[in-house]
Design a protein around this motif. Structure first.
Motif, PDB file in Angstrom:
ATOM      1  N   GLU A  48     -10.400  17.063   3.552  1.00  0.00           N
ATOM      2  CA  GLU A  48      -9.219  16.777   2.750  1.00  0.00           C
ATOM      3  C   GLU A  48      -9.517  15.633   1.787  1.00  0.00           C
ATOM      4  N   GLY A  49      -8.721  15.556   0.721  1.00  0.00           N
ATOM      5  CA  GLY A  49      -8.789  14.422  -0.201  1.00  0.00           C
ATOM      6  C   GLY A  49      -7.451  13.734  -0.256  1.00  0.00           C
ATOM      7  N   ARG A  50      -7.471  12.412  -0.332  1.00  0.00           N
ATOM      8  CA  ARG A  50      -6.231  11.644  -0.421  1.00  0.00           C
ATOM      9  C   ARG A  50      -6.359  10.589  -1.515  1.00  0.00           C
ATOM     10  N   PHE A  51      -5.212  10.127  -1.988  1.00  0.00           N
ATOM     11  CA  PHE A  51      -5.221   9.021  -2.932  1.00  0.00           C
ATOM     12  C   PHE A  51      -3.980   8.170  -2.716  1.00  0.00           C
ATOM     13  N   GLY A  52      -4.006   6.986  -3.267  1.00  0.00           N
ATOM     14  CA  GLY A  52      -2.872   6.086  -3.137  1.00  0.00           C
ATOM     15  C   GLY A  52      -2.985   4.954  -4.135  1.00  0.00           C
ATOM     16  N   PHE A  53      -2.100   3.975  -3.991  1.00  0.00           N
ATOM     17  CA  PHE A  53      -2.116   2.789  -4.841  1.00  0.00           C
ATOM     18  C   PHE A  53      -1.916   1.560  -3.965  1.00  0.00           C
ATOM     19  N   THR A  54      -2.622   0.501  -4.282  1.00  0.00           N
ATOM     20  CA  THR A  54      -2.436  -0.758  -3.572  1.00  0.00           C
ATOM     21  C   THR A  54      -2.173  -1.866  -4.580  1.00  0.00           C
ATOM     22  N   PHE A  55      -1.345  -2.815  -4.165  1.00  0.00           N
ATOM     23  CA  PHE A  55      -1.027  -3.963  -5.011  1.00  0.00           C
ATOM     24  C   PHE A  55      -1.273  -5.232  -4.213  1.00  0.00           C
ATOM     25  N   ASP A  56      -2.084  -6.133  -4.745  1.00  0.00           N
ATOM     26  CA  ASP A  56      -2.435  -7.385  -4.065  1.00  0.00           C
ATOM     27  C   ASP A  56      -2.069  -8.559  -4.968  1.00  0.00           C
ATOM     28  N   ALA A  57      -1.070  -9.339  -4.554  1.00  0.00           N
ATOM     29  CA  ALA A  57      -0.615 -10.474  -5.358  1.00  0.00           C
ATOM     30  C   ALA A  57      -1.690 -11.550  -5.480  1.00  0.00           C
ATOM     31  N   GLN A  58      -2.527 -11.689  -4.458  1.00  0.00           N
ATOM     32  CA  GLN A  58      -3.553 -12.732  -4.493  1.00  0.00           C
ATOM     33  C   GLN A  58      -4.566 -12.460  -5.602  1.00  0.00           C
ATOM     34  N   ALA A 117       0.848  -1.189   0.000  1.00  0.00           N
ATOM     35  CA  ALA A 117       0.000   0.000   0.000  1.00  0.00           C
ATOM     36  C   ALA A 117       0.888   1.245   0.000  1.00  0.00           C
ATOM     37  N   LEU A 118       0.673   2.109  -0.972  1.00  0.00           N
ATOM     38  CA  LEU A 118       1.417   3.363  -1.072  1.00  0.00           C
ATOM     39  C   LEU A 118       0.414   4.504  -1.047  1.00  0.00           C
ATOM     40  N   HIS A 119       0.509   5.356  -0.029  1.00  0.00           N
ATOM     41  CA  HIS A 119      -0.398   6.497   0.106  1.00  0.00           C
ATOM     42  C   HIS A 119       0.408   7.771  -0.085  1.00  0.00           C
ATOM     43  N   LEU A 120      -0.050   8.567  -1.040  1.00  0.00           N
ATOM     44  CA  LEU A 120       0.720   9.725  -1.472  1.00  0.00           C
ATOM     45  C   LEU A 120       0.189  11.011  -0.855  1.00  0.00           C
ATOM     46  N   ALA A 121       0.745  12.140  -1.313  1.00  0.00           N
ATOM     47  CA  ALA A 121       0.361  13.445  -0.781  1.00  0.00           C
ATOM     48  C   ALA A 121      -1.115  13.723  -1.031  1.00  0.00           C
ATOM     49  N   LYS A 122      -1.655  14.648  -0.277  1.00  0.00           N
ATOM     50  CA  LYS A 122      -3.076  14.969  -0.368  1.00  0.00           C
ATOM     51  C   LYS A 122      -3.422  15.603  -1.714  1.00  0.00           C
ATOM     52  N   LEU A 123      -4.666  15.374  -2.134  1.00  0.00           N
ATOM     53  CA  LEU A 123      -5.124  15.886  -3.426  1.00  0.00           C
ATOM     54  C   LEU A 123      -5.194  17.407  -3.450  1.00  0.00           C
ATOM     55  N   ASN A 124      -5.521  18.004  -2.298  1.00  0.00           N
ATOM     56  CA  ASN A 124      -5.793  19.441  -2.298  1.00  0.00           C
ATOM     57  C   ASN A 124      -4.775  20.252  -1.501  1.00  0.00           C
ATOM     58  N   THR A 125      -3.598  19.717  -1.291  1.00  0.00           N
ATOM     59  CA  THR A 125      -2.606  20.466  -0.529  1.00  0.00           C
ATOM     60  C   THR A 125      -2.066  21.639  -1.344  1.00  0.00           C
ATOM     61  N   GLY A 126      -1.779  22.715  -0.669  1.00  0.00           N
ATOM     62  CA  GLY A 126      -1.231  23.876  -1.349  1.00  0.00           C
ATOM     63  C   GLY A 126       0.256  24.039  -1.108  1.00  0.00           C
ATOM     64  N   ASP A 127       0.877  23.109  -0.403  1.00  0.00           N
ATOM     65  CA  ASP A 127       2.289  23.193  -0.060  1.00  0.00           C
ATOM     66  C   ASP A 127       3.109  22.413  -1.082  1.00  0.00           C
ATOM     67  N   VAL A 128       3.899  23.114  -1.887  1.00  0.00           N
ATOM     68  CA  VAL A 128       4.675  22.441  -2.931  1.00  0.00           C
ATOM     69  C   VAL A 128       5.741  21.533  -2.335  1.00  0.00           C
ATOM     70  N   ASN A 129       6.125  21.773  -1.080  1.00  0.00           N
ATOM     71  CA  ASN A 129       7.145  20.955  -0.438  1.00  0.00           C
ATOM     72  C   ASN A 129       6.551  19.765   0.310  1.00  0.00           C
ATOM     73  N   ASN A 130       5.245  19.603   0.224  1.00  0.00           N
ATOM     74  CA  ASN A 130       4.578  18.540   0.959  1.00  0.00           C
ATOM     75  C   ASN A 130       4.684  17.231   0.172  1.00  0.00           C
ATOM     76  N   ASP A 131       5.673  16.416   0.525  1.00  0.00           N
ATOM     77  CA  ASP A 131       5.852  15.127  -0.146  1.00  0.00           C
ATOM     78  C   ASP A 131       5.565  13.983   0.825  1.00  0.00           C
ATOM     79  N   THR A 132       4.672  14.245   1.771  1.00  0.00           N
ATOM     80  CA  THR A 132       4.359  13.230   2.770  1.00  0.00           C
ATOM     81  C   THR A 132       3.725  12.007   2.114  1.00  0.00           C
ATOM     82  N   ASN A 133       4.050  10.865   2.632  1.00  0.00           N
ATOM     83  CA  ASN A 133       3.494   9.622   2.118  1.00  0.00           C
ATOM     84  C   ASN A 133       3.720   8.520   3.132  1.00  0.00           C
TER      85      ASN A 133
END
Length: 411
Positions: free
Chosen positions: A391-401, A87-103
């Protein structure tokens, strides 16, 4: 803490007995050996159904635990991938901080996958899968969480915004959504028996065609009209078992998806000497209200270790989620999911927190194992999500099963 870890270790060992496969070579006579071999192959055949059905039973969590600050999920589910998921969760969809690379990134695997690896055995072997159910009751999570600490947002305790290591264990106490559970023996046996009848009829059809239509195995593409009609008559005489197999399998999967499943989860987020440690113990219940509608409920304890910076904050948490399968076709292993969730947290030395969430999970193909969760969250305290309450968030998940299940379905 050491005593707690010892207790957890003992509990894990108690629910993970070593299950060996049937040794038919030890049979006393040919009749017993043949019966044993037939049962063994029936189990292997039904294991293919179990591999595919279990991948989409609605209780397997693909996202990071709800304790992670960057997760797109407010609610934990009672199980996870039988193989592994990322599971990879990336920065928020609506953040206004260009330096915000939280994940955040987390990896979850099952004791079953580890057991198969330790024994150098293919975890997708249907017979092995069907006979090692107990190992699919324990799941481990490890990951990294980088909270949002944007200076432009409302003030937040800096000791809660330190990078943390996420570690968790999930113990599946009641596994009635697993198709191979003893609770589903009747449905499981019905599927195995239907498969046996269908296999016998297929063999009978093949023998009859080769007996009646001379050289059909060599010139099947150029049969005469009369021979085509003969073949159709032979198949029609034995077609009932194949239709019955489809019906029995669909009914079994549908009934099992309505069963309850119950687990206990422990998740810790451990930070360095400058950050708080957080611990969460949660009871999780999954309940299938309909074959396409699942209810998940969480209730547990939150412990925030303030170390020397602040007093500890301890209390209770509760959450619930309704997950609707938008995709109608039950055979698709990666459906579109729509979820509605809410939770509340009541801790000492701080005011209560309430959150609501709308989430859409979109698969990126049916054989990729990758999905993209998109969530919009409302919080009663804006400082907790670093936005103006929403807030809005997005990410990606990978399931081998899910990849394995999709490939099984294509055979």
């Amino acid at each position: 803490m050491r005593k707690n870890l010892q207790f957890i270790a003992l509990f894990v060992l108690s629910v993970m007995p070593c299950l060996g496969q049937t040794n038919c070579a030890g049979s006393s006579d040919f009749g017993q050996w043949l019966t044993c071999k037939i049962d063994e192959r029936k189990t292997a055949a039904a294991g293919k159904v179990a591999l595919k059905a279990n991948a989409t039973n609605g209780t397997k969590q693909e996202e990071a635990p709800s304790a992670a600050s960057q997760t797109t999920s407010l609610v934990d589910q009672s199980s996870a991938s039988d193989l592994f998921n990322l599971a990879l969760h990336l920065a928020k969809l609506n953040t206004g901080d260009v330096n915000n690379d939280t994940n955040s990134v987390t990896v979850t695997t099952s004791a079953y996958a580890l057991y198969a690896a330790a024994n150098y055995h293919d975890p997708l072997d249907p017979a092995f899968y069907a006979t090692h159910r107990q190992w699919r009751r324990v799941y481990f999570t490890l990951g990294r969480d980088i909270p949002d600490s944007s200076a432009t947002q409302p003030a937040q305790d800096p000791h809660k915004t330190q990078t943390g290591t996420i570690a968790g264990i999930k113990l599946l106490l009641l596994d009635h959504r697993d198709i191979t559970s003893p609770a589903n023996k009747t449905a499981f046996d019905n599927v195995k028996n239907a498969m046996t009848r269908a296999a016998a009829d297929r063999a009978g059809i093949q023998t009859a065609i080769l007996t009646v239509v001379n050289g059909a195995d060599q010139r099947f593409a150029n049969l005469t009209s009369a021979e085509e009609q003969t073949v159709n008559n032979i198949i029609d005489a034995r077609i009932t078992s194949f239709a019955s197999l489809d019906d029995v399998t669909a009914n079994a999967v549908d009934s099992i998806k309505k069963n309850q499943q119950w687990s206990i989860n422990y998740t810790a987020e451990i930070r360095n000497s400058q950050g708080f440690n957080e611990h969460k113990v949660t009871m999780v219940l999954d309940w299938g209200l309909h074959s396409r509608l699942n209810l998940t409920a969480n209730a547990g304890l939150d412990i925030q270790d303030g170390k020397s910076f602040a007093p500890d904050s301890n209390g209770a948490t509760a959450a619930a989620e309704l997950q609707f399968r938008v995709t109608e076709d039950p055979k698709l292993t990666q459906p579109v999911l729509l979820s509605f969730a809410g939770n509340g947290t009541w801790l000492t030395n701080t005011s209560p927190v309430y959150k609501g969430q709308l989430k859409l999970t979109i698969p990126l193909g049916q054989k990729s194992g990758v999905s993209m969760p998109l969530s919009v969250t409302y919080a009663s305290r804006a400082d907790l999500i670093q936005e103006s309450h929403v807030e809005g968030r997005f990410g990606f998940t990978f399931d081998a099963q899910k990849i394995a299940a999709a490939l099984l379905g294509s055979k």
